[in-house]
Enzyme design. Structure first.
Site, PDB file in Angstrom:
ATOM      1  N   ASN A  16      21.794  31.857  -2.435  1.00 28.28           N
ATOM      2  CA  ASN A  16      20.910  31.088  -1.636  1.00 28.28           C
ATOM      3  C   ASN A  16      20.981  29.684  -2.010  1.00 28.28           C
ATOM      4  O   ASN A  16      21.165  28.789  -1.266  1.00 28.28           O
ATOM      5  CB  ASN A  16      19.606  31.622  -1.101  1.00 28.28           C
ATOM      6  CG  ASN A  16      19.623  32.559  -0.183  1.00 28.28           C
ATOM      7  OD1 ASN A  16      19.803  32.566   0.905  1.00 28.28           O
ATOM      8  ND2 ASN A  16      19.465  33.959  -0.601  1.00 28.28           N
ATOM      9  N   HIS A 110      13.318  35.671   3.596  1.00 26.92           N
ATOM     10  CA  HIS A 110      12.730  37.082   3.199  1.00 26.92           C
ATOM     11  C   HIS A 110      13.541  37.822   3.987  1.00 26.92           C
ATOM     12  O   HIS A 110      14.099  37.607   5.214  1.00 26.92           O
ATOM     13  CB  HIS A 110      11.231  37.152   3.747  1.00 26.92           C
ATOM     14  CG  HIS A 110      10.827  38.523   3.554  1.00 26.92           C
ATOM     15  ND1 HIS A 110      10.416  39.147   2.291  1.00 26.92           N
ATOM     16  CD2 HIS A 110      10.851  39.619   4.154  1.00 26.92           C
ATOM     17  CE1 HIS A 110       9.941  40.242   2.267  1.00 26.92           C
ATOM     18  NE2 HIS A 110      10.382  40.575   3.358  1.00 26.92           N
TER      19      HIS A 110
HETATM   20  C1  GRF Z   1      17.640  37.021  -1.259  1.00 27.29           C
HETATM   21  O1  GRF Z   1      18.062  38.304  -0.330  1.00 27.29           O
HETATM   22  C2  GRF Z   1      16.285  36.459  -0.859  1.00 27.29           C
HETATM   23  O2  GRF Z   1      15.903  36.993   0.584  1.00 27.29           O
HETATM   24  C3  GRF Z   1      15.262  37.598  -1.657  1.00 27.29           C
HETATM   25  O3  GRF Z   1      15.980  37.637  -2.802  1.00 27.29           O
HETATM   26  C4  GRF Z   1      17.465  37.596  -2.687  1.00 27.29           C
HETATM   27  C5  GRF Z   1      17.805  36.397  -3.800  1.00 27.29           C
HETATM   28  O4  GRF Z   1      19.329  36.408  -3.670  1.00 27.29           O
HETATM   29  N1  GRF Z   1      14.193  37.138  -1.971  1.00 27.29           N
HETATM   30  P1  GRF Z   1      19.896  35.046  -4.277  1.00 27.29           P
HETATM   31  O5  GRF Z   1      19.483  34.879  -5.756  1.00 27.29           O
HETATM   32  O6  GRF Z   1      19.824  33.746  -3.477  1.00 27.29           O
HETATM   33  O7  GRF Z   1      21.251  35.482  -4.454  1.00 27.29           O
END
Ligand code: GRF
Length: 209
Positions: A16, A110
């Site tokens: 992300n 989330h």
């Molecule tokens: C994502 O699915 C977010 O929604 C959750 O943890 C995951 C993190 O993924 N809280 P990344 O570290 O961004 O790849």
């Protein structure tokens, strides 16, 4: 208008964070100025360094308690000068004092349609519950667990096979669109919390790109 100075809090892989760096950093009125992790070995830190973004590691061990650690993060962020704090896979609860210091300036992504499946392992919870539809929520962070006002949501059909890795893949794909979209709108000043009903978020659709 001066750019919206963004801090991203991470714990893990950081896909992300990467979506934010690729889609927003240095454009659309957004500048990622800090990435903080509670885990020194988070791959997300490497992504930040590669993008030339200042990083900080704040482990629980170095502090008396979580509140003390969170105060150190907040001090660091205030020192850098941050307008918006984004939780992108940050796997710890923030203490109430941190939330108060950045009131209505913290957002979280989330992987479920809140208020369903708050807390840990929302994808597992959705599969366990047998729902046909789940999704992604971007919301402001308050003192509760995944309970703050909702900014954007998008639904995703659970595959008939209930294949977890397939669902995860689709959820990540949607997260990587929805989180940057929400940040872009906030940076453009198009998101506000209703003065009479603090659960209600107004989104100005003209502010989305
Ligand atoms: C994502 O699915 C977010 O929604 C959750 O943890 C995951 C993190 O993924 N809280 P990344 O570290 O961004 O790849």
């Amino acid at each position: 208008m001066s750019p919206c100075r963004l801090a991203v809090l991470v714990s893990g892989t950081g896909t992300n964070l990467q979506a934010i760096l690729d889609q927003l950093h240095g454009r659309d009125g957004v500048e990622v100025v800090a990435v903080a992790s509670n885990k020194p070995d988070a791959m997300a830190l490497e992504r930040a360094r590669r993008a030339g973004v200042e990083t900080g590691v704040f482990e629980r061990d170095g502090h008396a308690d979580r509140a003390g650690r969170d105060a150190a993060i907040a001090d660091w962020l205030e020192g850098i000068g941050v307008d918006l704090v984004v939780l992108a896979g940050y796997m710890e609860l923030l203490s109430p004092r941190f939330v108060q210091r950045f009131r209505d300036r913290i957002v979280n992504v989330h992987p479920a349609l809140l208020p369903s499946f708050a807390g840990l392992d929302p994808i597992g919870q959705a599969l366990e519950h047998g729902v046909g539809v789940t999704g992604v929520t971007v919301h402001f962070v308050d003192e509760g667990v995944d309970s703050g006002p909702i900014i954007l949501q998008r639904a995703i059909e659970v595959p008939y096979t209930r294949d977890r890795s397939k669902l995860e893949e689709e959820i990540h794909r949607v997260e990587h669109e929805l989180l940057p979209e929400a940040i872009r709108m906030i940076a453009a000043g198009g998101v506000s919390i209703d003065a009479d009903n603090p659960r209600l978020v107004h989104v100005d659709s003209n502010s989305s790109g």
